[in-house]
Motif scaffolding. Structure first.
Motif, PDB file in Angstrom:
ATOM      1  N   THR A   1       9.013   8.698   5.339  1.00 48.61           N
ATOM      2  CA  THR A   1       9.667   8.013   4.108  1.00 48.61           C
ATOM      3  C   THR A   1       9.711   8.639   2.919  1.00 48.61           C
ATOM      4  O   THR A   1       9.022   9.585   2.693  1.00 48.61           O
ATOM      5  CB  THR A   1       9.204   6.691   3.965  1.00 48.61           C
ATOM      6  OG1 THR A   1       7.814   6.795   3.214  1.00 48.61           O
ATOM      7  CG2 THR A   1       8.839   5.667   5.111  1.00 48.61           C
ATOM      8  N   LEU A   2      10.813   8.436   2.375  1.00 46.53           N
ATOM      9  CA  LEU A   2      10.959   8.986   0.998  1.00 46.53           C
ATOM     10  C   LEU A   2       9.614   8.831   0.204  1.00 46.53           C
ATOM     11  O   LEU A   2       9.427   9.837  -0.403  1.00 46.53           O
ATOM     12  CB  LEU A   2      11.916   8.414   0.298  1.00 46.53           C
ATOM     13  CG  LEU A   2      12.530   9.250  -0.981  1.00 46.53           C
ATOM     14  CD1 LEU A   2      12.917  10.736  -0.736  1.00 46.53           C
ATOM     15  CD2 LEU A   2      13.892   8.618  -1.746  1.00 46.53           C
ATOM     16  N   ASP A   3       9.050   7.807   0.449  1.00 46.93           N
ATOM     17  CA  ASP A   3       7.614   7.392  -0.552  1.00 46.93           C
ATOM     18  C   ASP A   3       6.511   8.421  -0.037  1.00 46.93           C
ATOM     19  O   ASP A   3       5.773   8.517  -0.938  1.00 46.93           O
ATOM     20  CB  ASP A   3       7.321   6.080  -0.375  1.00 46.93           C
ATOM     21  CG  ASP A   3       8.362   5.055  -1.330  1.00 46.93           C
ATOM     22  OD1 ASP A   3       8.981   5.764  -1.935  1.00 46.93           O
ATOM     23  OD2 ASP A   3       8.645   4.062  -0.737  1.00 46.93           O
ATOM     24  N   ASP A   4       6.750   8.815   1.183  1.00 51.72           N
ATOM     25  CA  ASP A   4       5.669   9.857   1.510  1.00 51.72           C
ATOM     26  C   ASP A   4       5.565  11.325   0.774  1.00 51.72           C
ATOM     27  O   ASP A   4       4.653  11.817   1.150  1.00 51.72           O
ATOM     28  CB  ASP A   4       5.696   9.974   3.176  1.00 51.72           C
ATOM     29  CG  ASP A   4       5.554   8.814   4.161  1.00 51.72           C
ATOM     30  OD1 ASP A   4       4.689   7.812   3.497  1.00 51.72           O
ATOM     31  OD2 ASP A   4       6.177   8.518   4.987  1.00 51.72           O
ATOM     32  N   ILE A   5       6.693  11.349   0.217  1.00 47.01           N
ATOM     33  CA  ILE A   5       6.788  12.747  -0.461  1.00 47.01           C
ATOM     34  C   ILE A   5       6.882  12.459  -1.904  1.00 47.01           C
ATOM     35  O   ILE A   5       7.678  12.066  -2.594  1.00 47.01           O
ATOM     36  CB  ILE A   5       8.232  13.376   0.006  1.00 47.01           C
ATOM     37  CG1 ILE A   5       8.511  13.437   1.252  1.00 47.01           C
ATOM     38  CG2 ILE A   5       8.140  14.914  -0.518  1.00 47.01           C
ATOM     39  CD1 ILE A   5       9.738  14.294   1.724  1.00 47.01           C
TER      40      ILE A   5
END
Length: 115
Positions: free
Chosen positions: A15-19
């Motif tokens: 997910t984008l939030d993982d980066i």
């Protein structure tokens, strides 16, 4: 110039939030290490390039420092500090050591890379 035989497949990476913004992660896409970057300068975008730095012969580009040189968004390799253009994979200091660039997109918060 789309040929039926070479249609890219899209692979979900994370997910984008993982980066963390303005950093990268390493993902395995079809057996190849890909460095996926979340660039956010008020406008969140994702980029994907090969993770292997041909200058240092190490798979380290996902750990590099993201920044910009003029109009280019780049990552500096953590070893020799060569800069790679995140849009094209071009190595600015040593173009013969450029890496592959992959299409990347965000959809419903999920990061996808084409390979």
């Amino acid at each position: 110039m789309h040929s039926e035989h070479h249609v890219a497949s899209w692979f979900p990476v994370c997910t984008l939030d993982d980066i963390v913004p303005n950093t990268g992660v390493c993902a395995l896409v079809k057996g190849e290490q890909v460095a996926v970057f979340h660039v956010d300068d008020g406008n969140a975008r994702v980029y994907a390039i090969g993770n292997y730095d041909p200058n240092s012969h190490a798979a380290v580009l996902s750990r590099g420092l993201v920044g910009s040189l003029g109009e280019r968004v780049v990552v500096a390799s953590p070893i020799y500090k060569h800069h790679f253009d995140l849009a094209t994979g071009e190595c600015l200091e040593a173009p013969q050591h450029s890496v592959s660039a992959f299409a990347a997109r965000v959809e419903n918060g999920q990061v996808w890379v084409a390979a």
